[in-house]
Scaffold this active site. Structure first.
Site, PDB file in Angstrom:
ATOM      1  N   SER A   1       6.030   3.640  13.037  1.00 43.32           N
ATOM      2  CA  SER A   1       4.597   3.840  13.277  1.00 43.32           C
ATOM      3  C   SER A   1       4.368   4.613  14.575  1.00 43.32           C
ATOM      4  O   SER A   1       5.172   4.509  15.509  1.00 43.32           O
ATOM      5  CB  SER A   1       3.955   2.459  13.386  1.00 43.32           C
ATOM      6  OG  SER A   1       2.675   2.559  13.933  1.00 43.32           O
TER       7      SER A   1
ATOM      8  N   LYS B   1       8.762  -2.571  15.554  1.00 40.93           N
ATOM      9  CA  LYS B   1       9.141  -1.248  15.004  1.00 40.93           C
ATOM     10  C   LYS B   1      10.120  -0.546  15.953  1.00 40.93           C
ATOM     11  O   LYS B   1      11.102   0.066  15.536  1.00 40.93           O
ATOM     12  CB  LYS B   1       7.888  -0.367  14.832  1.00 40.93           C
ATOM     13  CG  LYS B   1       6.909  -0.876  13.796  1.00 40.93           C
ATOM     14  CD  LYS B   1       7.455  -0.689  12.409  1.00 40.93           C
ATOM     15  CE  LYS B   1       6.605  -1.342  11.357  1.00 40.93           C
ATOM     16  NZ  LYS B   1       7.265  -1.444  10.054  1.00 40.93           N
TER      17      LYS B   1
ATOM     18  N   TYR C   1       3.857  -6.192  17.246  1.00 38.05           N
ATOM     19  CA  TYR C   1       4.061  -5.422  16.013  1.00 38.05           C
ATOM     20  C   TYR C   1       4.775  -4.109  16.340  1.00 38.05           C
ATOM     21  O   TYR C   1       5.806  -3.765  15.756  1.00 38.05           O
ATOM     22  CB  TYR C   1       2.721  -5.144  15.329  1.00 38.05           C
ATOM     23  CG  TYR C   1       2.814  -4.047  14.285  1.00 38.05           C
ATOM     24  CD1 TYR C   1       3.489  -4.253  13.093  1.00 38.05           C
ATOM     25  CD2 TYR C   1       2.254  -2.777  14.521  1.00 38.05           C
ATOM     26  CE1 TYR C   1       3.605  -3.237  12.154  1.00 38.05           C
ATOM     27  CE2 TYR C   1       2.358  -1.759  13.586  1.00 38.05           C
ATOM     28  CZ  TYR C   1       3.043  -2.000  12.407  1.00 38.05           C
ATOM     29  OH  TYR C   1       3.170  -0.982  11.490  1.00 38.05           O
TER      30      TYR C   1
ATOM     31  N   ASP D   1      -6.781  -0.012  22.706  1.00 36.58           N
ATOM     32  CA  ASP D   1      -6.981   1.257  21.988  1.00 36.58           C
ATOM     33  C   ASP D   1      -6.715   2.460  22.899  1.00 36.58           C
ATOM     34  O   ASP D   1      -7.158   2.498  24.049  1.00 36.58           O
ATOM     35  CB  ASP D   1      -8.413   1.359  21.436  1.00 36.58           C
ATOM     36  CG  ASP D   1      -8.562   0.686  20.082  1.00 36.58           C
ATOM     37  OD1 ASP D   1      -7.529   0.414  19.437  1.00 36.58           O
ATOM     38  OD2 ASP D   1      -9.708   0.432  19.677  1.00 36.58           O
TER      39      ASP D   1
ATOM     40  N   TYR E   1       0.832  -1.215   0.000  1.00 39.16           N
ATOM     41  CA  TYR E   1       0.000   0.000   0.000  1.00 39.16           C
ATOM     42  C   TYR E   1       0.870   1.271   0.000  1.00 39.16           C
ATOM     43  O   TYR E   1       0.817   2.087  -0.934  1.00 39.16           O
ATOM     44  CB  TYR E   1      -0.903  -0.071   1.229  1.00 39.16           C
ATOM     45  CG  TYR E   1      -1.789   1.115   1.494  1.00 39.16           C
ATOM     46  CD1 TYR E   1      -2.491   1.750   0.466  1.00 39.16           C
ATOM     47  CD2 TYR E   1      -1.960   1.578   2.801  1.00 39.16           C
ATOM     48  CE1 TYR E   1      -3.323   2.821   0.738  1.00 39.16           C
ATOM     49  CE2 TYR E   1      -2.795   2.638   3.083  1.00 39.16           C
ATOM     50  CZ  TYR E   1      -3.470   3.259   2.050  1.00 39.16           C
ATOM     51  OH  TYR E   1      -4.290   4.315   2.328  1.00 39.16           O
TER      52      TYR E   1
HETATM   53  P1  NAD Z   1       1.555  -3.680   3.012  1.00 40.33           P
HETATM   54  O1  NAD Z   1       1.360  -5.010   3.641  1.00 40.33           O
HETATM   55  O2  NAD Z   1       0.559  -3.204   2.035  1.00 40.33           O
HETATM   56  O3  NAD Z   1       2.997  -3.625   2.301  1.00 40.33           O
HETATM   57  C1  NAD Z   1       4.124  -4.272   2.851  1.00 40.33           C
HETATM   58  C2  NAD Z   1       4.803  -5.020   1.707  1.00 40.33           C
HETATM   59  O4  NAD Z   1       5.953  -5.693   2.247  1.00 40.33           O
HETATM   60  C3  NAD Z   1       3.924  -6.096   1.070  1.00 40.33           C
HETATM   61  O5  NAD Z   1       3.884  -5.902  -0.334  1.00 40.33           O
HETATM   62  C4  NAD Z   1       4.592  -7.408   1.449  1.00 40.33           C
HETATM   63  O6  NAD Z   1       4.442  -8.383   0.435  1.00 40.33           O
HETATM   64  C5  NAD Z   1       6.037  -6.975   1.646  1.00 40.33           C
HETATM   65  N1  NAD Z   1       6.824  -7.821   2.549  1.00 40.33           N
HETATM   66  C6  NAD Z   1       6.526  -8.201   3.818  1.00 40.33           C
HETATM   67  N2  NAD Z   1       7.513  -8.970   4.311  1.00 40.33           N
HETATM   68  C7  NAD Z   1       8.465  -9.052   3.345  1.00 40.33           C
HETATM   69  C8  NAD Z   1       9.723  -9.722   3.261  1.00 40.33           C
HETATM   70  N3  NAD Z   1      10.208 -10.464   4.266  1.00 40.33           N
HETATM   71  N4  NAD Z   1      10.432  -9.606   2.108  1.00 40.33           N
HETATM   72  C9  NAD Z   1       9.970  -8.874   1.074  1.00 40.33           C
HETATM   73  N5  NAD Z   1       8.786  -8.230   1.102  1.00 40.33           N
HETATM   74  C10 NAD Z   1       8.039  -8.323   2.227  1.00 40.33           C
HETATM   75  O7  NAD Z   1       1.731  -2.635   4.201  1.00 40.33           O
HETATM   76  P2  NAD Z   1       1.714  -1.056   4.147  1.00 40.33           P
HETATM   77  O8  NAD Z   1       0.429  -0.573   4.706  1.00 40.33           O
HETATM   78  O9  NAD Z   1       2.143  -0.589   2.828  1.00 40.33           O
HETATM   79  O10 NAD Z   1       2.827  -0.726   5.211  1.00 40.33           O
HETATM   80  C11 NAD Z   1       4.165  -0.482   4.830  1.00 40.33           C
HETATM   81  C12 NAD Z   1       5.011  -0.326   6.076  1.00 40.33           C
HETATM   82  O11 NAD Z   1       4.502   0.751   6.843  1.00 40.33           O
HETATM   83  C13 NAD Z   1       5.004  -1.548   6.984  1.00 40.33           C
HETATM   84  O12 NAD Z   1       6.295  -1.730   7.487  1.00 40.33           O
HETATM   85  C14 NAD Z   1       4.045  -1.165   8.079  1.00 40.33           C
HETATM   86  O13 NAD Z   1       4.353  -1.797   9.285  1.00 40.33           O
HETATM   87  C15 NAD Z   1       4.265   0.340   8.169  1.00 40.33           C
HETATM   88  N6  NAD Z   1       3.103   1.073   8.683  1.00 40.33           N
HETATM   89  C16 NAD Z   1       1.895   0.893   8.081  1.00 40.33           C
HETATM   90  C17 NAD Z   1       0.784   1.566   8.587  1.00 40.33           C
HETATM   91  C18 NAD Z   1      -0.585   1.349   7.963  1.00 40.33           C
HETATM   92  O14 NAD Z   1      -1.586   1.615   8.628  1.00 40.33           O
HETATM   93  N7  NAD Z   1      -0.696   0.930   6.723  1.00 40.33           N
HETATM   94  C19 NAD Z   1       0.914   2.424   9.701  1.00 40.33           C
HETATM   95  C20 NAD Z   1       2.169   2.611  10.264  1.00 40.33           C
HETATM   96  C21 NAD Z   1       3.270   1.916   9.748  1.00 40.33           C
HETATM   97  N1  UDP Z   2     -12.282   0.980  14.898  1.00 42.51           N
HETATM   98  C1  UDP Z   2     -13.648   0.728  14.958  1.00 42.51           C
HETATM   99  N2  UDP Z   2     -14.150  -0.270  14.175  1.00 42.51           N
HETATM  100  C2  UDP Z   2     -13.370  -1.019  13.341  1.00 42.51           C
HETATM  101  C3  UDP Z   2     -11.990  -0.735  13.272  1.00 42.51           C
HETATM  102  C4  UDP Z   2     -11.474   0.271  14.073  1.00 42.51           C
HETATM  103  O1  UDP Z   2     -14.382   1.364  15.717  1.00 42.51           O
HETATM  104  O2  UDP Z   2     -13.891  -1.922  12.677  1.00 42.51           O
HETATM  105  C5  UDP Z   2     -11.746   2.075  15.712  1.00 42.51           C
HETATM  106  C6  UDP Z   2     -10.648   1.614  16.658  1.00 42.51           C
HETATM  107  O3  UDP Z   2     -11.213   1.188  17.866  1.00 42.51           O
HETATM  108  C7  UDP Z   2      -9.815   2.885  16.787  1.00 42.51           C
HETATM  109  C8  UDP Z   2      -9.996   3.601  15.450  1.00 42.51           C
HETATM  110  O4  UDP Z   2     -11.145   3.006  14.840  1.00 42.51           O
HETATM  111  O5  UDP Z   2     -10.372   3.697  17.773  1.00 42.51           O
HETATM  112  C9  UDP Z   2      -8.811   3.429  14.511  1.00 42.51           C
HETATM  113  O6  UDP Z   2      -8.500   2.049  14.437  1.00 42.51           O
HETATM  114  P1  UDP Z   2      -7.433   1.472  13.407  1.00 42.51           P
HETATM  115  O7  UDP Z   2      -7.294   0.009  13.707  1.00 42.51           O
HETATM  116  O8  UDP Z   2      -7.810   1.858  12.034  1.00 42.51           O
HETATM  117  O9  UDP Z   2      -6.109   2.258  13.762  1.00 42.51           O
HETATM  118  P2  UDP Z   2      -5.220   2.284  15.122  1.00 42.51           P
HETATM  119  O10 UDP Z   2      -6.077   1.862  16.258  1.00 42.51           O
HETATM  120  O11 UDP Z   2      -4.116   1.363  14.851  1.00 42.51           O
HETATM  121  O12 UDP Z   2      -4.787   3.695  15.263  1.00 42.51           O
END
Ligand code: NAD
Ligand code: UDP
Length: 331
Positions: free
Chosen positions: A119, A147, A143, A289, A6
């Site tokens: 994160s 990080k 998780y 949460d 993503y």
């Molecule tokens: P995502 O799952 O869409 O993308 C992660 C990608 O990494 C995937 O395409 C997966 O196939 C690849 N991957 C995982 N393990 C691998 C490995 N061992 N070797 C090669 N490729 C591998 O996730 P995202 O939402 O794009 O998140 C990207 C990064 O940002 C992650 O590290 C995630 O922890 C961090 N992050 C995401 C969020 C969120 O809400 N999306 C929030 C904070 C931090």
């Molecule tokens: N949440 C919710 N219903 C859902 C998923 C999430 O009410 O189906 C709420 C959750 O309790 C939190 C907020 O939405 O208060 C954001 O949650 P999310 O998992 O998206 O992000 P994070 O908690 O990791 O910040």
């Protein structure tokens, strides 16, 4: 790394549009090769793609041998808080193991610029919002701990060798999709996060949205988060890379909007976009949460000249466009 995912796919688009040559390394654990078509149709270019697991030292070294890589943006990783609680070793092994392999390969290849996807989950629930980069850290699940440990590894690398140029981006809540609707988030199974769940209710794939708690000390009783458009986030990676061109050491930045939106406010925004009501169901609070989370974004603004541009309306509209037209065809 993780450039088919993503955040990585949007970052690839931003890099290509800024004139970079991009090599995506991904094992497709949580993504599909079809993302390359999406990137190609937005930018007119297909990034080089290595279907490689980051934990495979030899394969990663091969990628460094094959391409003249100058900097790494490391978004690869597993990201489900829930799964990390039931299977912590999987998270430590994949997220930390792959980072160590990557760092070793970078050392061998003489590459020392690394931007890492961290994160807001690293912050302690005892900190008061808005969270700045010096707020207390205390992750409460494996998780978040993975990080946090990677952040510590990066800080130690910078102490050991001044050549390293390390940027740690603490994302708040990424949502939205590319405005073309051609790339976006494709969660597998039932989503855990609010926006993808909401979108699947909006499209009729899920029946109603569970709202985890309406008795928090917030104006409408539901939790408040700092949602940030994924395209803004993608720009943040470019800003970090540019900053690191002239600075060594380790640097931390929050990427968020600095504004909080409650669960019910987000539901209302999505209802405006889809022009129909979202069925909801009030549930008990979800364990772990934090009531209110939003970023202090002053550091990214002053050091990176980065600010989120997109509103919550735009985040919902773009996410919906992706959901409506494209997301199913990419799963
Ligand atoms: P995502 O799952 O869409 O993308 C992660 C990608 O990494 C995937 O395409 C997966 O196939 C690849 N991957 C995982 N393990 C691998 C490995 N061992 N070797 C090669 N490729 C591998 O996730 P995202 O939402 O794009 O998140 C990207 C990064 O940002 C992650 O590290 C995630 O922890 C961090 N992050 C995401 C969020 C969120 O809400 N999306 C929030 C904070 C931090
Ligand atoms: N949440 C919710 N219903 C859902 C998923 C999430 O009410 O189906 C709420 C959750 O309790 C939190 C907020 O939405 O208060 C954001 O949650 P999310 O998992 O998206 O992000 P994070 O908690 O990791 O910040």
């Amino acid at each position: 790394t993780g450039g088919m995912g993503y955040i990585g796919s949007h970052t690839s688009v931003a890099l290509i549009e800024a004139g970079y040559q991009v090599v995506v390394l991904d094992n497709l654990d949580n993504s599909s090769e079809k993302v390359l078509t999406g990137i190609e149709s937005i930018t007119g270019q297909t990034p080089h793609f290595a279907h490689t697991d980051l934990r495979d030292v030899d394969a990663v070294l091969e990628v460094f041998n094959e391409y003249p890589i100058t900097s790494v943006i490391h978004t690869a990783g597993l990201k489900s808080v829930e799964e990390s609680v039931t299977n912590p070793s999987k998270y430590y092994e994949n997220n930390i193991g792959s980072t160590i392999t990557l760092v070793k390969a970078m050392q061998t290849a003489g590459v020392s610029t690394l931007v890492f996807s961290s994160s807001a989950t690293v912050y302690s629930s005892s900190s008061k919002p808005p969270f700045d980069e010096n707020a207390k850290t205390f992750p409460t699940n494996p998780y978040g701990m993975s990080k946090y440990i990677i952040e510590q590894i990066m800080a130690d690398l910078a102490l050991a060798d001044s050549k390293w140029r390390l940027g740690i981006l603490r994302y708040f809540n990424p949502v939205g999709a590319h405005p073309s609707g051609k790339i976006g988030e494709s969660p597998s199974g039932v989503p855990n996060n609010l926006m993808p769940y909401l979108m699947q209710v909006a499209i009729g794939k899920l029946e109603k949205l569970p709202i985890y708690g309406d008795d928090y000390e917030t104006p409408d009783g539901t939790c408040i988060r700092d949602y940030v458009h994924v395209v803004d986030l993608a720009r943040g990676h470019l800003a970090a890379l540019e900053f690191l061109e002239n600075k060594n050491g380790v640097h931390f930045w929050n990427l968020g909007t600095g504004k909080g939106t409650s669960v019910l406010e987000l539901v209302k925004e999505v209802e405006k976009v889809i022009e129909k009501p979202i069925p909801i169901e009030m549930k008990q609070r979800r364990k772990g949460d934090i009531p209110i989370v939003f970023a202090d974004v002053a550091k990214a603004s002053s050091q990176l000249s980065w600010q989120a541009k997109y509103s919550i309306e735009k985040m919902c509209a773009d996410h919906w466009k992706w959901q409506k037209h494209y997301s199913d065809s990419r799963q």
